[in-house]
Design a protein around this motif. Structure first.
Motif, PDB file in Angstrom:
ATOM      1  N   LYS A  29       0.835  -1.212   0.000  1.00 51.61           N
ATOM      2  CA  LYS A  29       0.000   0.000   0.000  1.00 51.61           C
ATOM      3  C   LYS A  29       0.865   1.256   0.000  1.00 51.61           C
ATOM      4  O   LYS A  29       0.561   2.233  -0.684  1.00 51.61           O
ATOM      5  N   LEU A  30       1.926   1.206   0.818  1.00 56.97           N
ATOM      6  CA  LEU A  30       2.801   2.376   0.928  1.00 56.97           C
ATOM      7  C   LEU A  30       3.350   2.742  -0.457  1.00 56.97           C
ATOM      8  O   LEU A  30       3.392   3.922  -0.833  1.00 56.97           O
ATOM      9  N   GLU A  31       3.735   1.728  -1.191  1.00 56.02           N
ATOM     10  CA  GLU A  31       4.323   2.007  -2.504  1.00 56.02           C
ATOM     11  C   GLU A  31       3.258   2.466  -3.496  1.00 56.02           C
ATOM     12  O   GLU A  31       3.515   3.296  -4.364  1.00 56.02           O
ATOM     13  N   TRP A  32       2.053   1.966  -3.334  1.00 57.25           N
ATOM     14  CA  TRP A  32       0.948   2.495  -4.132  1.00 57.25           C
ATOM     15  C   TRP A  32       0.744   3.982  -3.845  1.00 57.25           C
ATOM     16  O   TRP A  32       0.301   4.729  -4.698  1.00 57.25           O
ATOM     17  N   MET A  33       1.043   4.353  -2.628  1.00 56.44           N
ATOM     18  CA  MET A  33       0.861   5.766  -2.260  1.00 56.44           C
ATOM     19  C   MET A  33       2.022   6.615  -2.739  1.00 56.44           C
ATOM     20  O   MET A  33       2.019   7.831  -2.564  1.00 56.44           O
ATOM     21  N   GLY A  34       3.021   5.996  -3.295  1.00 56.78           N
ATOM     22  CA  GLY A  34       4.127   6.749  -3.875  1.00 56.78           C
ATOM     23  C   GLY A  34       5.333   6.884  -2.967  1.00 56.78           C
ATOM     24  O   GLY A  34       6.227   7.676  -3.239  1.00 56.78           O
ATOM     25  N   TRP A  35       5.351   6.100  -1.874  1.00 54.83           N
ATOM     26  CA  TRP A  35       6.508   6.151  -0.970  1.00 54.83           C
ATOM     27  C   TRP A  35       7.378   4.929  -1.152  1.00 54.83           C
ATOM     28  O   TRP A  35       6.864   3.813  -1.233  1.00 54.83           O
ATOM     29  N   HIS A  36       8.662   5.122  -1.133  1.00 52.55           N
ATOM     30  CA  HIS A  36       9.591   4.003  -1.205  1.00 52.55           C
ATOM     31  C   HIS A  36       9.578   3.269   0.128  1.00 52.55           C
ATOM     32  O   HIS A  36       9.425   3.895   1.185  1.00 52.55           O
ATOM     33  N   ARG A  37       9.769   1.933   0.046  1.00 51.10           N
ATOM     34  CA  ARG A  37       9.761   1.162   1.299  1.00 51.10           C
ATOM     35  C   ARG A  37      10.905   1.550   2.236  1.00 51.10           C
ATOM     36  O   ARG A  37      10.818   1.329   3.438  1.00 51.10           O
ATOM     37  N   ASP A  38      11.972   2.142   1.674  1.00 49.37           N
ATOM     38  CA  ASP A  38      13.069   2.532   2.569  1.00 49.37           C
ATOM     39  C   ASP A  38      12.700   3.724   3.452  1.00 49.37           C
ATOM     40  O   ASP A  38      13.492   4.165   4.286  1.00 49.37           O
ATOM     41  N   SER A  39      11.482   4.232   3.255  1.00 45.28           N
ATOM     42  CA  SER A  39      10.988   5.298   4.157  1.00 45.28           C
ATOM     43  C   SER A  39      10.751   4.745   5.565  1.00 45.28           C
ATOM     44  O   SER A  39      10.692   5.507   6.527  1.00 45.28           O
ATOM     45  N   VAL A  40      10.555   3.422   5.664  1.00 46.34           N
ATOM     46  CA  VAL A  40      10.328   2.824   6.992  1.00 46.34           C
ATOM     47  C   VAL A  40      11.695   2.575   7.622  1.00 46.34           C
ATOM     48  O   VAL A  40      12.446   1.703   7.218  1.00 46.34           O
ATOM     49  N   LYS A  41      12.005   3.376   8.621  1.00 44.21           N
ATOM     50  CA  LYS A  41      13.369   3.379   9.183  1.00 44.21           C
ATOM     51  C   LYS A  41      13.584   2.312  10.249  1.00 44.21           C
ATOM     52  O   LYS A  41      14.720   2.031  10.640  1.00 44.21           O
ATOM     53  N   GLY A  42      12.493   1.795  10.756  1.00 44.08           N
ATOM     54  CA  GLY A  42      12.637   0.779  11.797  1.00 44.08           C
ATOM     55  C   GLY A  42      11.255   0.298  12.177  1.00 44.08           C
ATOM     56  O   GLY A  42      10.242   0.891  11.774  1.00 44.08           O
ATOM     57  N   ILE A  43      11.211  -0.786  12.939  1.00 38.63           N
ATOM     58  CA  ILE A  43       9.904  -1.247  13.417  1.00 38.63           C
ATOM     59  C   ILE A  43       9.953  -1.538  14.918  1.00 38.63           C
ATOM     60  O   ILE A  43      10.999  -1.862  15.483  1.00 38.63           O
ATOM     61  N   GLY A  44       8.780  -1.412  15.523  1.00 39.59           N
ATOM     62  CA  GLY A  44       8.584  -1.844  16.902  1.00 39.59           C
ATOM     63  C   GLY A  44       7.624  -3.027  16.884  1.00 39.59           C
ATOM     64  O   GLY A  44       6.906  -3.239  15.908  1.00 39.59           O
ATOM     65  N   ILE A  45       7.631  -3.783  17.966  1.00 36.59           N
ATOM     66  CA  ILE A  45       6.741  -4.951  18.077  1.00 36.59           C
ATOM     67  C   ILE A  45       5.994  -4.851  19.390  1.00 36.59           C
ATOM     68  O   ILE A  45       6.589  -4.560  20.435  1.00 36.59           O
ATOM     69  N   THR A  46       4.684  -5.089  19.319  1.00 36.35           N
ATOM     70  CA  THR A  46       3.917  -5.192  20.556  1.00 36.35           C
ATOM     71  C   THR A  46       2.990  -6.387  20.422  1.00 36.35           C
ATOM     72  O   THR A  46       2.558  -6.725  19.328  1.00 36.35           O
ATOM     73  N   ASN A  47       2.712  -7.041  21.548  1.00 32.98           N
ATOM     74  CA  ASN A  47       2.082  -8.353  21.448  1.00 32.98           C
ATOM     75  C   ASN A  47       1.170  -8.655  22.622  1.00 32.98           C
ATOM     76  O   ASN A  47       1.330  -8.114  23.710  1.00 32.98           O
ATOM     77  N   GLN A  48       0.208  -9.578  22.347  1.00 31.87           N
ATOM     78  CA  GLN A  48      -0.573 -10.174  23.442  1.00 31.87           C
ATOM     79  C   GLN A  48       0.444 -10.791  24.402  1.00 31.87           C
ATOM     80  O   GLN A  48       1.392 -11.446  23.973  1.00 31.87           O
ATOM     81  N   ARG A  49       0.232 -10.574  25.671  1.00 37.52           N
ATOM     82  CA  ARG A  49       1.244 -11.010  26.630  1.00 37.52           C
ATOM     83  C   ARG A  49       0.913 -12.417  27.166  1.00 37.52           C
ATOM     84  O   ARG A  49      -0.165 -12.924  26.938  1.00 37.52           O
ATOM     85  N   GLU A  50       1.824 -12.985  27.884  1.00 36.50           N
ATOM     86  CA  GLU A  50       1.673 -14.275  28.611  1.00 36.50           C
ATOM     87  C   GLU A  50       1.504 -15.493  27.705  1.00 36.50           C
ATOM     88  O   GLU A  50       1.783 -16.619  28.123  1.00 36.50           O
ATOM     89  N   THR A  51       0.983 -15.290  26.504  1.00 34.84           N
ATOM     90  CA  THR A  51       0.804 -16.403  25.566  1.00 34.84           C
ATOM     91  C   THR A  51       2.168 -17.071  25.385  1.00 34.84           C
ATOM     92  O   THR A  51       3.176 -16.394  25.148  1.00 34.84           O
ATOM     93  N   THR A  52       2.183 -18.391  25.516  1.00 41.20           N
ATOM     94  CA  THR A  52       3.444 -19.110  25.691  1.00 41.20           C
ATOM     95  C   THR A  52       3.768 -19.973  24.477  1.00 41.20           C
ATOM     96  O   THR A  52       2.918 -20.733  24.007  1.00 41.20           O
ATOM     97  N   VAL A  53       4.993 -19.829  23.985  1.00 40.22           N
ATOM     98  CA  VAL A  53       5.425 -20.569  22.804  1.00 40.22           C
ATOM     99  C   VAL A  53       6.637 -21.423  23.180  1.00 40.22           C
ATOM    100  O   VAL A  53       7.526 -20.974  23.910  1.00 40.22           O
TER     101      VAL A  53
END
Ligand SMILES: Nc1ncnc2c1ncn2[C@@H]1O[C@H](COP(=O)(O)OP(=O)(O)O)[C@@H](O)[C@H]1O
Ligand SMILES: O=P(O)(O)OC[C@H](O)CO
Length: 637
Positions: free
Chosen positions: A158-182
């Motif tokens: 979608k981002l690229e459809w909007m005319g932005w290069h993917r390198d515009s995303v400089k980093g990512i964060g992660i957030t998650n349902q907690r306690e769920t055990t793997v």
């Protein structure tokens, strides 16, 4: 009678905007973000009108499927490959954005934010919930990581459809349902069984066994034996409960041959959902790192709150080898980069922030100061109250948790938490099991068609009661029914149940902290319901503040990552650097009932809770044991 009306804070128009776009801010057009008012290259290429920037897609299929024959979604990077030719026809702009993976109990989304926390674009997908028996709730870890790949790749599309290069995303964060055990294998990188989800209550008997062990044998703390409930709470801030990861892992070890064998031969890796994601995103069996952030670690029943390390006495108590544990990391630092093996559109992008979803929402709601509180109404509902650098232990049913740690050298910020197991899941239950409504968004219409519940109370104790009651033998109880009661009364009682439980938690927080709460910041799927929020203000007797951009959980992880990367001047230790973040169009719900009515309603709720408590008796417990025995027979254990 008409449902209580929310009071607009800034402008009445914010309400009508919300009703046309169920969540998030108003759509942001590509022109606004590219600053391009002239016909776009996309439209020159004859593409259809692009999807709204905040459009959510809840199916496993991309929103682009069927919309653009030339670039039909092929799944994963296959879908993106259609863009290489598009790329060559037009110049993509290079911006500066931060991405956030938010994996809740029911769905995963990837949201790309700009420096003011406006959503550039996002993608969301639901994944299968596995409910093999009453009280059991599992997820396939492969589905979870697939959902991460899917949402990132589709959002980038979608981002690229909007005319932005993917390198515009400089980093990512992660957030998650907690306690769920793997649990997965070190040598193959493959999961050894389904993940056990946080609200799964199969571990009732494990909890009972360990309660007895805690009384009789206790835990070794600093060379001395400590016994009883407080021994555990003093170390971890949390009690023995089906909710936390250690008992789920113990259950896996006792009931899954493969998990037990891997533990035995030192081939087992344990993690929460953040650990599983970072491991896979950074290469899986080929060099993936095994970490867990402090906020998630504080939900395992293994973390010593004051040192932020796993406690040796607790490992022995539960019978775990140390080698299965991840490395504990702060909530904001560069942990690694997305590996090629992930087949991600963001290969090479740093992962720089992690927090459990409720802690991320604390950050996303900018509750940086001691005394600030938020409530997130998703599948469950979780009030977090910032207590600063002080570990405050509640005497009345709250738990103590790590709020966030803004870098390896920053001090942790702690929080008191009131965890309510059932919130949006009760609405889903009305939709999926009882067929009272067709969509969650029907709640306002149905529950708003009556002025009150007509004396009906619904104690939504589907998974027992967590804070502040902590009663695992409570069950869901609908009480006060008469021939006058209708589906509308039940729907309204469901919304009221969330508000009563949050009120009960906030009462404890107010009493223990000696601070009167004037305003509660809110977010999460249920806050799409104006009526639920008005009811919360009425029953709570405080103002409820809903930001216009309600993805506070995802924003929290983005803020942590942005902080770690030094992006946009964001500095979580200097809240003034975030003054322009998510400031537009907050909406305030004011209490609209008088104190006497509120008191009477709350008294009714308290009586209803008493009826719901201790319902599960020895016979029910025996049933659970039989269920377990049947499972063991099926598994050939
Ligand atoms: N308009 C609405 N009215 C009431 N509840 C809603 C509405 N929209 C979504 N929800 C509820 O919000 C919940 C999902 O919220 P979300 O924050 O996405 O949860 P999670 O992070 O736990 O997956 C669902 O249980 C759903 O019933
Ligand atoms: O899925 P949510 O947003 O209700 O959050 C789940 C919690 O993290 C469980 O502790």
């Amino acid at each position: 009678m008409v449902a209580p009306r929310p009071i607009p804070h800034h402008s009445a128009s914010s309400l009508s905007r919300r009703s046309s776009h169920a969540s998030g801010p108003r759509p942001i057009t590509r022109e606004e973000y590219s600053g391009d008012a002239t016909p776009s290259l996309l439209s020159r290429a004859g593409s259809p009108v692009q999807p709204l920037a905040n459009e959510k897609v809840l199916s496993r299929k991309s929103s682009f499927a069927g919309q653009h024959p030339g670039h039909a979604y092929l799944g994963g990077l296959g879908g993106l490959s259609g863009f290489s030719s598009l790329d060559s026809r037009r110049e993509l702009r290079h911006g500066s954005f931060i991405g956030s993976v938010d994996c809740g109990t029911t769905s995963t989304r990837f949201i790309i934010f700009d420096e003011q926390a406006k959503i550039i674009t996002e993608h969301q997908t639901e994944y299968p919930q596995i409910l093999p028996h009453a009280g059991w709730h599992e997820q396939d870890p492969v589905d979870l990581i697939d959902s991460v790949r899917e949402v990132i790749n589709n959002a980038i599309e979608k981002l690229e459809w909007m005319g932005w290069h993917r390198d515009s995303v400089k980093g990512i964060g992660i957030t998650n349902q907690r306690e769920t055990t793997v649990a997965w294998s070190k040598s193959t990188g493959q999961p050894l069984c389904n993940a056990i989800v946080w609200d799964d209550t199969r571990t009732v008997t494990v909890v009972r066994q360990f309660e007895e062990k805690l009384e009789e044998e206790g835990i070794v703390v600093d060379g001395k034996k400590a016994t009883g409930r407080d021994a555990l709470v003093n170390i971890t801030g949390i009690p023995l409960s089906t909710y936390f990861s250690a008992v789920k892992l113990r259950w896996m070890l006792d009931h899954h041959k493969d998990v037990a064998a891997a533990h035995e031969r030192d081939d087992l890796l344990f993690g929460t959902v953040d650990s599983w994601f970072v491991y896979n995103l950074t290469g899986g069996v080929n060099g993936g790192i095994h970490v867990m952030d402090v906020t998630n670690a504080s939900r395992t029943l293994l973390l010593e709150l004051k040192t932020l390390t796993f406690h040796k006495g607790l490992l022995d108590f539960f019978g775990f080898r140390e080698s299965i544990l991840p490395k504990i990391v702060s909530s904001a630092e560069v942990y690694g980069e997305i590996a090629k093996s992930m087949e991600s559109a963001l290969t090479g992008v740093p992962i720089a922030g992690i927090a459990g979803d409720q802690q991320a929402a604390l950050v996303g709601n900018k509750c940086f100061r001691r005394g600030e509180a938020k409530n997130t109404y998703g599948t469950g509902s979780f009030v977090l109250f910032n207590t600063g650098e002080e570990i405050v232990l509640s005497k009345n049913g709250l738990i103590t948790t790590v709020g966030y740690q803004a870098g390896p050298n920053s001090p942790p910020v702690y929080a008191l938490e009131g965890s309510i197991a059932v919130a949006g899941s009760a609405i889903k239950w009305l939709r999926d099991q009882v067929n009272l409504i067709q969509e969650s968004s029907d709640m306002d219409m149905l529950a708003g068609s009556v002025p009150d519940t007509g004396g009906v109370y619904f104690v939504t104790a589907f998974a027992g009661l967590l804070a502040p009651y902590w009663d695992r033998s409570a069950t869901g109880t609908l009480i006060g029914l008469t021939l006058y009661s209708t589906s509308a009364h039940i729907a309204r009682a469901t919304l009221e149940a969330m508000a009563y439980q949050s009120r009960a938690v906030l009462d404890v927080i107010e009493n223990e902290s000696g601070t009167k709460l004037e305003m509660l910041k809110v977010d999460g799927g249920v806050t799409n319901s104006d009526l639920a929020m008005q009811i919360q203000a009425n029953i709570g007797g405080f103002k409820v503040c809903r930001p216009s951009m309600r993805e506070s959980t995802a924003l929290g992880a983005a803020l942590l990552a942005g902080h770690a990367l030094g992006l946009f001047g964001w500095d979580l230790n200097k809240p003034e650097t975030l003054k322009d973040v998510n400031t537009a169009d907050a909406y305030i719900f004011e209490p609209e009932i008088d104190a006497k009515v509120r008191r009477r309603m709350i008294q009714g709720w308290d009586r209803a809770v008493e009826r719901a408590r201790a319902w599960r008796d020895a016979d029910n417990e025996r049933e659970l044991e039989e269920q377990e025995a049947e499972y063991e027979r099926e598994e050939g254990l």
